[in-house]
Design an enzyme around this catalytic site. Structure first.
Site, PDB file in Angstrom:
ATOM      1  N   GLU A  75      45.992 -18.372 -24.733  1.00  0.00           N
ATOM      2  CA  GLU A  75      46.800 -19.192 -25.657  1.00  0.00           C
ATOM      3  C   GLU A  75      46.419 -18.590 -27.019  1.00  0.00           C
ATOM      4  OE1 GLU A  75      47.360 -22.676 -22.041  1.00  0.00           O
ATOM      5  OE2 GLU A  75      46.406 -23.285 -24.159  1.00  0.00           O
TER       6      GLU A  75
ATOM      7  N   HIS B 252      42.211 -22.159 -22.864  1.00  0.00           N
ATOM      8  CA  HIS B 252      42.748 -21.187 -22.070  1.00  0.00           C
ATOM      9  C   HIS B 252      42.780 -20.086 -22.907  1.00  0.00           C
ATOM     10  CE1 HIS B 252      44.761 -25.228 -20.142  1.00  0.00           C
ATOM     11  NE2 HIS B 252      43.838 -24.714 -19.467  1.00  0.00           N
TER      12      HIS B 252
ATOM     13  N   GLU C   9      50.133 -28.936 -27.852  1.00  0.00           N
ATOM     14  CA  GLU C   9      50.720 -28.036 -27.436  1.00  0.00           C
ATOM     15  C   GLU C   9      51.553 -27.030 -28.516  1.00  0.00           C
ATOM     16  OE1 GLU C   9      50.095 -26.511 -24.324  1.00  0.00           O
ATOM     17  OE2 GLU C   9      49.086 -28.218 -23.197  1.00  0.00           O
TER      18      GLU C   9
HETATM   19 ZN   LIG Z   1      46.331 -24.532 -22.565  1.00  0.00          ZN
END
Ligand SMILES: [Zn+2]
Length: 352
Positions: free
Chosen positions: A69, A66, A231
């Site tokens: 990020e 992504h 994450e």
């Molecule tokens: Zn992501």
């Protein structure tokens, strides 16, 4: 005369800059570091390192799947730079992937389609390889296959394969950092991997029970890798990350690639917050609406009976005590997951 690309990387080490200057593709090239580590650039955002002495580990680190990020992109760019400049000596084979360079340049999660929903062949389903993200998903699969199946190492068994796909979440989280452990099809959860996550300061783990279209599930299911989506905090623009919050992850990843073994603490389940999926709520119509504030944190829970979302005539309420929500996103395409509901669980019955 302008410097050749190998000279640029050997003197500045800025592979991210090179990648972002050529976001769509980069002709492959290779060269050696002074310690004889072979460096092979396979494509834009794809760089493979092979120390002269091979070990049993094949490590893949990915970031920027992504594009917005940024913290993981900064962590990986620094690690690559330090290897190129001889400040960090690799012990194991390492493939570093900057997932979606055009989206990184645009400062956006994606250009056309969510790259992390396109793996395990989803890139070629439906209308096929019709956009850059679909083409990139297939290319990333091919690069990971090529890395893991290199004939020089597949002869050396057993192989210890891992892939850590580093992300930051769109929203804040009750637990700032967390990992998604892809569905292992009844195989055991790996204690050593949970210990590694803890060393990265990640003690909240979501154990999946179904296949997924994510990069980490692809690596786990197709290549038998110990693979995770990690994450590391909340999305922020480049330069605005408080890197001290990622210090342990940064340090542990550097230890992973440069030491024979990472020093970890023995696994104690009480140190972790473990969850499993209770249900996925998919968006069925354009009328889909979340019933809470936009900035609600991941892992928030509400009392049983609370209305979480409505979708036309359908009402979604909290069904179980402790049920918590993650990844709510009303803006997904119709048919896609708008929210995941999770409940606390334990690994003690299936841990190796
Ligand atoms: Zn992501």
């Amino acid at each position: 005369m302008p410097k050749s690309l190998p000279e640029q990387l050997l003197t500045q080490g800025d592979f991210l800059k090179l990648t972002l200057a050529h976001p769509d593709s980069l002709e492959p090239f290779q060269f050696d570091l002074p310690d004889d580590t072979r460096v092979s650039v396979w494509d834009t955002g794809v760089i493979c390192f092979e120390p002269a002495t091979l070990t049993g580990k094949d490590i893949v680190l990915s970031c920027g799947v992504h594009g917005n990020e940024t913290a993981p992109i900064e962590i990986c760019a620094e690690l690559v730079q330090d290897v190129l400049l001889g400040r960090l000596n690799l012990k194991h084979r390492l493939l570093v992937l900057f997932g979606n360079p055009p989206a990184i340049n645009a400062g956006k999660r994606e250009v056309t389609e969510n790259l992390n929903r396109l793996f395990s062949g989803h890139h070629s389903a439906g209308e096929g390889l019709v956009n850059a993200e679909r083409i990139r998903a297939k290319a990333l699969e091919d690069y990971v296959s090529r890395f893991y199946s290199d004939k020089r190492v597949t002869k050396m068994v057993p192989r210890n394969r891992c892939l850590y796909d580093l992300h930051t979440a769109i929203r804040g989280s009750r637990f700032e950092k967390f990992a998604v452990y892809p569905f292992v099809h009844g195989k055991s959860w790996q204690k050593a991997q949970l210990e590694f996550l803890r060393a990265c300061d990640v003690t909240t783990v979501l154990l999946m029970q179904t296949p997924a279209s994510t990069f980490s599930y692809y690596a786990s299911n197709t290549h038998g890798a110990d693979a995770f989506t990690i994450e590391l905090g909340k999305v922020r623009p480049f330069g605005q990350n408080d890197m001290s919050r990622f210090a342990k992850a940064r340090q542990t990843l550097r230890a992973l690639v440069s030491l024979a073994e990472v020093a970890t603490e023995p696994f104690v389940e009480a140190d972790f917050q473990l969850y499993q999926v209770y249900r996925a709520i998919n968006k069925q119509t354009d009328a889909f609406k979340l019933n809470f504030a936009d900035d609600v944190e991941n892992f928030t829970s509400y009392p049983v009976g609370t209305v979480l979302a409505t979708d036309g005539d359908i009402e979604y309420r909290v069904e179980r005590e402790g049920e918590a929500l993650i990844f709510p996103n009303a803006k997904v395409a119709i048919g896609q997951r708008a929210m995941l509901m999770v409940v606390p669980t334990t690994v003690s019955d299936n841990l190796a």
